[in-house]
Design a protein around this motif. Sequence first.
Motif, PDB file in Angstrom:
ATOM      1  N   ALA A 261      41.519  40.868  50.760  1.00  0.00           N
ATOM      2  CA  ALA A 261      41.209  40.325  49.437  1.00  0.00           C
ATOM      3  C   ALA A 261      41.585  38.855  49.360  1.00  0.00           C
ATOM      4  O   ALA A 261      42.368  38.342  50.154  1.00  0.00           O
ATOM      5  CB  ALA A 261      41.954  41.108  48.359  1.00  0.00           C
ATOM      6  N   THR A 262      40.998  38.183  48.384  1.00  0.00           N
ATOM      7  CA  THR A 262      41.448  36.838  48.020  1.00  0.00           C
ATOM      8  C   THR A 262      42.573  36.989  47.001  1.00  0.00           C
ATOM      9  O   THR A 262      43.014  38.101  46.699  1.00  0.00           O
ATOM     10  CB  THR A 262      40.287  36.032  47.432  1.00  0.00           C
ATOM     11  OG1 THR A 262      39.785  36.727  46.270  1.00  0.00           O
ATOM     12  CG2 THR A 262      39.157  35.889  48.445  1.00  0.00           C
ATOM     13  N   ASP A 263      43.024  35.884  46.436  1.00  0.00           N
ATOM     14  CA  ASP A 263      44.136  35.969  45.482  1.00  0.00           C
ATOM     15  C   ASP A 263      43.730  36.649  44.180  1.00  0.00           C
ATOM     16  O   ASP A 263      44.567  36.834  43.293  1.00  0.00           O
ATOM     17  CB  ASP A 263      44.717  34.587  45.196  1.00  0.00           C
ATOM     18  CG  ASP A 263      43.653  33.586  44.777  1.00  0.00           C
ATOM     19  OD1 ASP A 263      42.469  33.888  44.926  1.00  0.00           O
ATOM     20  OD2 ASP A 263      44.021  32.492  44.326  1.00  0.00           O
ATOM     21  N   ALA A 264      42.447  37.058  44.046  1.00  0.00           N
ATOM     22  CA  ALA A 264      42.045  37.835  42.873  1.00  0.00           C
ATOM     23  C   ALA A 264      42.796  39.151  42.794  1.00  0.00           C
ATOM     24  O   ALA A 264      42.889  39.762  41.725  1.00  0.00           O
ATOM     25  CB  ALA A 264      40.538  38.111  42.923  1.00  0.00           C
ATOM     26  N   ILE A 265      43.363  39.604  43.908  1.00  0.00           N
ATOM     27  CA  ILE A 265      44.110  40.860  43.922  1.00  0.00           C
ATOM     28  C   ILE A 265      45.373  40.770  43.069  1.00  0.00           C
ATOM     29  O   ILE A 265      45.933  41.777  42.639  1.00  0.00           O
ATOM     30  CB  ILE A 265      44.460  41.241  45.375  1.00  0.00           C
ATOM     31  CG1 ILE A 265      44.877  42.718  45.466  1.00  0.00           C
ATOM     32  CG2 ILE A 265      45.555  40.355  45.930  1.00  0.00           C
ATOM     33  CD1 ILE A 265      45.148  43.180  46.874  1.00  0.00           C
ATOM     34  N   GLY A 266      45.845  39.550  42.819  1.00  0.00           N
ATOM     35  CA  GLY A 266      47.099  39.390  42.090  1.00  0.00           C
ATOM     36  C   GLY A 266      46.982  39.574  40.600  1.00  0.00           C
ATOM     37  O   GLY A 266      47.998  39.625  39.901  1.00  0.00           O
ATOM     38  N   MET A 267      45.756  39.677  40.064  1.00  0.00           N
ATOM     39  CA  MET A 267      45.578  39.739  38.613  1.00  0.00           C
ATOM     40  C   MET A 267      45.442  41.172  38.120  1.00  0.00           C
ATOM     41  O   MET A 267      44.390  41.597  37.659  1.00  0.00           O
ATOM     42  CB  MET A 267      44.344  38.919  38.207  1.00  0.00           C
ATOM     43  CG  MET A 267      44.564  37.443  38.294  1.00  0.00           C
ATOM     44  SD  MET A 267      45.865  36.927  37.156  1.00  0.00           S
ATOM     45  CE  MET A 267      46.090  35.236  37.663  1.00  0.00           C
ATOM     46  N   GLY A 268      46.479  41.940  38.240  1.00  0.00           N
ATOM     47  CA  GLY A 268      46.551  43.211  37.536  1.00  0.00           C
ATOM     48  C   GLY A 268      45.805  44.370  38.146  1.00  0.00           C
ATOM     49  O   GLY A 268      45.699  45.418  37.513  1.00  0.00           O
ATOM     50  N   LEU A 269      45.239  44.252  39.352  1.00  0.00           N
ATOM     51  CA  LEU A 269      44.569  45.393  39.964  1.00  0.00           C
ATOM     52  C   LEU A 269      45.616  46.430  40.376  1.00  0.00           C
ATOM     53  O   LEU A 269      46.536  46.132  41.126  1.00  0.00           O
ATOM     54  CB  LEU A 269      43.759  44.946  41.195  1.00  0.00           C
ATOM     55  CG  LEU A 269      42.486  44.159  40.927  1.00  0.00           C
ATOM     56  CD1 LEU A 269      41.833  43.763  42.236  1.00  0.00           C
ATOM     57  CD2 LEU A 269      41.521  44.969  40.094  1.00  0.00           C
ATOM     58  N   ASN A 270      45.463  47.636  39.893  1.00  0.00           N
ATOM     59  CA  ASN A 270      46.422  48.693  40.201  1.00  0.00           C
ATOM     60  C   ASN A 270      46.012  49.384  41.493  1.00  0.00           C
ATOM     61  O   ASN A 270      45.075  50.180  41.516  1.00  0.00           O
ATOM     62  CB  ASN A 270      46.478  49.699  39.047  1.00  0.00           C
ATOM     63  CG  ASN A 270      47.041  49.070  37.780  1.00  0.00           C
ATOM     64  OD1 ASN A 270      48.053  48.378  37.825  1.00  0.00           O
ATOM     65  ND2 ASN A 270      46.381  49.295  36.657  1.00  0.00           N
TER      66      ASN A 270
ATOM     67  N   MET B  38      36.867  40.324  46.411  1.00  0.00           N
ATOM     68  CA  MET B  38      36.828  38.876  46.206  1.00  0.00           C
ATOM     69  C   MET B  38      36.412  38.597  44.772  1.00  0.00           C
ATOM     70  O   MET B  38      35.770  39.427  44.122  1.00  0.00           O
ATOM     71  CB  MET B  38      35.834  38.216  47.169  1.00  0.00           C
ATOM     72  CG  MET B  38      36.138  38.403  48.638  1.00  0.00           C
ATOM     73  SD  MET B  38      34.908  37.583  49.691  1.00  0.00           S
ATOM     74  CE  MET B  38      33.465  38.568  49.338  1.00  0.00           C
ATOM     75  N   GLY B  39      36.776  37.417  44.304  1.00  0.00           N
ATOM     76  CA  GLY B  39      36.385  37.039  42.955  1.00  0.00           C
ATOM     77  C   GLY B  39      34.886  36.923  42.797  1.00  0.00           C
ATOM     78  O   GLY B  39      34.362  37.086  41.693  1.00  0.00           O
ATOM     79  N   ALA B  40      34.146  36.662  43.896  1.00  0.00           N
ATOM     80  CA  ALA B  40      32.698  36.504  43.809  1.00  0.00           C
ATOM     81  C   ALA B  40      31.974  37.840  43.657  1.00  0.00           C
ATOM     82  O   ALA B  40      30.790  37.858  43.325  1.00  0.00           O
ATOM     83  CB  ALA B  40      32.175  35.789  45.057  1.00  0.00           C
ATOM     84  N   LEU B  41      32.648  38.951  43.886  1.00  0.00           N
ATOM     85  CA  LEU B  41      32.005  40.248  43.746  1.00  0.00           C
ATOM     86  C   LEU B  41      31.885  40.614  42.273  1.00  0.00           C
ATOM     87  O   LEU B  41      32.705  40.213  41.446  1.00  0.00           O
ATOM     88  CB  LEU B  41      32.813  41.327  44.470  1.00  0.00           C
ATOM     89  CG  LEU B  41      33.026  41.162  45.976  1.00  0.00           C
ATOM     90  CD1 LEU B  41      33.784  42.348  46.526  1.00  0.00           C
ATOM     91  CD2 LEU B  41      31.704  40.996  46.704  1.00  0.00           C
ATOM     92  N   SER B  42      30.881  41.396  41.966  1.00  0.00           N
ATOM     93  CA  SER B  42      30.755  41.891  40.600  1.00  0.00           C
ATOM     94  C   SER B  42      31.837  42.926  40.336  1.00  0.00           C
ATOM     95  O   SER B  42      32.363  43.540  41.266  1.00  0.00           O
ATOM     96  CB  SER B  42      29.375  42.523  40.403  1.00  0.00           C
ATOM     97  OG  SER B  42      29.285  43.727  41.140  1.00  0.00           O
ATOM     98  N   PRO B  43      32.198  43.142  39.081  1.00  0.00           N
ATOM     99  CA  PRO B  43      33.215  44.165  38.782  1.00  0.00           C
ATOM    100  C   PRO B  43      32.853  45.544  39.317  1.00  0.00           C
ATOM    101  O   PRO B  43      33.725  46.266  39.787  1.00  0.00           O
ATOM    102  CB  PRO B  43      33.269  44.153  37.249  1.00  0.00           C
ATOM    103  CG  PRO B  43      32.861  42.762  36.873  1.00  0.00           C
ATOM    104  CD  PRO B  43      31.820  42.377  37.881  1.00  0.00           C
TER     105      PRO B  43
END
Length: 872
Positions: free
Chosen positions: A223-232, A198-203
């Motif tokens: 996951a939330t839509d944060a998965i769409g930003m380049g996570l391989n 999730m976007g709320a988690l730390s890196p």
Amino acid sequence: MSHKGPQSHVRAVLGPTNTGKTHLAIERMCAHSSGAIGFPLRLLAREVYDRVRAIKGDAVTALITGEERIEPPGARYMLCTAEAMPRNGGGHAFVALDEAQIGADRERGHIFTDRLLHARGREETMILGSAPLEPVLRKLVPEAVVEERPRFSTLTHAGAAKLSRLPRRSAIVAFSVEQVYALAEMLRRFRGGAAVVMGALSPETRNRQVELFQSGEVDYIVATDAIGMGLNLDVRHVAFAALSKFDGVRQRRLHPAEMAQIAGRAGRHQTDGSFGTLSGGGGRRGGTPLEFTDEEVFAIEEHRFAPLTQLYWRNAEPRFSSLAVLIGDLEQRPSQPELTAAPQSIDLAVLKRLSDNPDIANGVTTPARVRRFWEACQLPDFRQLGADAHARFVARLWQDLKHDYLGADYVAARIADLDKPDGDIDTLQGRIAAIRSWAYICQRPDWVLARDEMAGRARAVEARLSDALHQRLTERFVNRRTAVLMRGMKDTNLLRVTLDETDRVMVEDHVIGRLDGFRFIVDDSADSEERRLMLAAAEKHMPALLADRAKRLVADELGELTIAKGRVWRGEQAVASIERTRQPSSPRLVLEKDLSALNPADRTALERALEIWFENRLAPLAPLRALEEAAQDEALGSEARALVLTLIERAGVVHREAAGLAVIPKEKRPALRRLGVIIGSLDVYLPALLKPAPRALLRELGVDRRPLNPEMQAVIEGGKQPPAGYRRAGKQAIRVDMAEKLFRAAHEARVKQDKKFFRLEDALPVSMGLLMENYDRLMRDAGFAVRRAKPLEEGVHGAPAPASWSWRPPRKDRHPSAAPAHRGKPRASGKPGGKPGGKPGGKAGGKRPAKPQKPVEPRPENAFAALKGLVR
């Protein structure tokens, strides 16, 4: 508003996900003498930083984000977030901006638009984005050479599927924390668990969760839509749990381009992927049909989307002559039709709120102050509290920043307050968000003294909190046993099944059951789905396990043992009786007659094994054993040894009046404290023996036969005879160490307030479960008296007056030889010459004191009559 500086070769590489755009940018940067790339996520910047560092080395590679800054002195290659990248390119030979289509985002769009317009490399500039960016890009950056790259693999629509039917290596996408948790819980039951992103988690936590999925320990990721930003990720299927989300203004359906950005995570390089939705939810979630339309499916599969016509823009070079001028410049509207004014983001909202506060605005007058104030307002809202709450945090921060730096002691204290890796998932997420704020503050070059040290502390705390959060997420959402069984279900011969020393049957180090004699019993915690898998896994390996069990029974005659009722038991069979010795902590074992038939060698071996086992079981009584050793030490003194012997006899708790403290010299009391003995207001006790384990063991050994409270709670229901370790408190009973805690708090309040009548907070006794009337009676035993206000009359509202307390020192413990002279004798009367036991008037046996007599008037002829007038 386009770039007006020195021209360089500008190259725009556009295309869907899985086209190798980021890989191309890394290759091009490494081919130049220096370079910088801006990314949308700190996590993605860190991932690329590790890759470039492996190629170029640590000495020339830098990572710069809002919360983290790794910048060696000779760094030539910078990997950073878009907000942290140099606005004009920083003079690097190569500059790239990733995910440039985020310029259409309401919150961060103006940042990406500004970098797209101004960030340029001396020799080469690369703009990476999706295909819909092309029309607006050609107008804003006409010198750019546009290249389109095809996707390496095929993305196909797979329709709807139930959660229990999803293929392995699937990602499930939801748009709320509640839904993410619910889906992860269901996957734990059906498929052994899932990683959570999730976007709320730390890196760091996201990295650990991604590794959980990438390593194959779990086959699903929620996951939330944060998965769409380049996570391989090695994802083969993406399932949408919803097709709408709240965008900060309203609940809306996802745009086809957003759907494609997320669905494109399925399939990596030349491995094809698929996407679909979750079924079983009624076909509709939140008023939006949970299915793709034909047009959306076509657009996603063919990568054809409506073009972007405008990007959000905000003046990136405002004037700082005054707050009003600054706000006016930030609200300035663009002159180009391809740009539109950005909605009010949280930094501008905070600036306007605080500017309306005269106490703050009156101190922000010079350009330098205005600039510094605007920098403070740009602190990201990592905690997601909203503009009002975040403005209060910034206002408190500004109180220190407006004068000078933040003190290192102050920052260190705030960081230390957050260094608590306990708590549940939500609590840890809140602490991580808060520590990210302080990590951002510590990275500012002109905000914090000892910046490097404070930044290192903040990173260390974030790492510890991230580890704890990863552990909580794994404990809650991953059932490793089921996951292992699912992976080996197709061929159980590949699984490693063993029997441990406690007769537990293990599959790949996970307990699936136990052996009771020669019978396999499935683990009680397994559900119906797991039971089927466990039986299938154990069936082929059971003959070998039973043979091993038979060999062990020969070597281990007794099996599992317990202590109860003064004996050692194997199941319902007594093995040995426990005989008390002169030292209660070291009883002796005597084998039962049933074992007397053993030959001497076997009997000796069995006795020795039992003694070793028994000694280990007596470990909780170590504090009592230390008292027994001290009782043999003559240096302690006979008086203190007598108290120690009394404590041993009464299992660690003695009422103060029975402790004989008056005869113990003061110089001997430190030795008692070193033994762990606490001399309290009403009791003398050994706190280490008030824990559940030693109390239960003392009772089972027969050392303490008084009633027992197994959990040793702070407060329990009372009775005529309270359990061992407790004292009466009205109709309740309180553990003696908890009672002493209340007395100590009362004495501290009395000394601090330094008044005859003082006030006490009722929070501590209430938190223990002590009722007020019982609390008052307990405190009265220690010499405290309370006066509580009467309840308010009917119809009268408001808080009752606080209670007032007083303390009268109780009679000191006295040595017998120090008794007053009249002890044991009848008291003399209050009148001089009175008889023993008589009234003040000299009459004996009366109960009421005599009334005072009127003075006798002297006769006029008496010589003393003349003196009467002289007496006042």
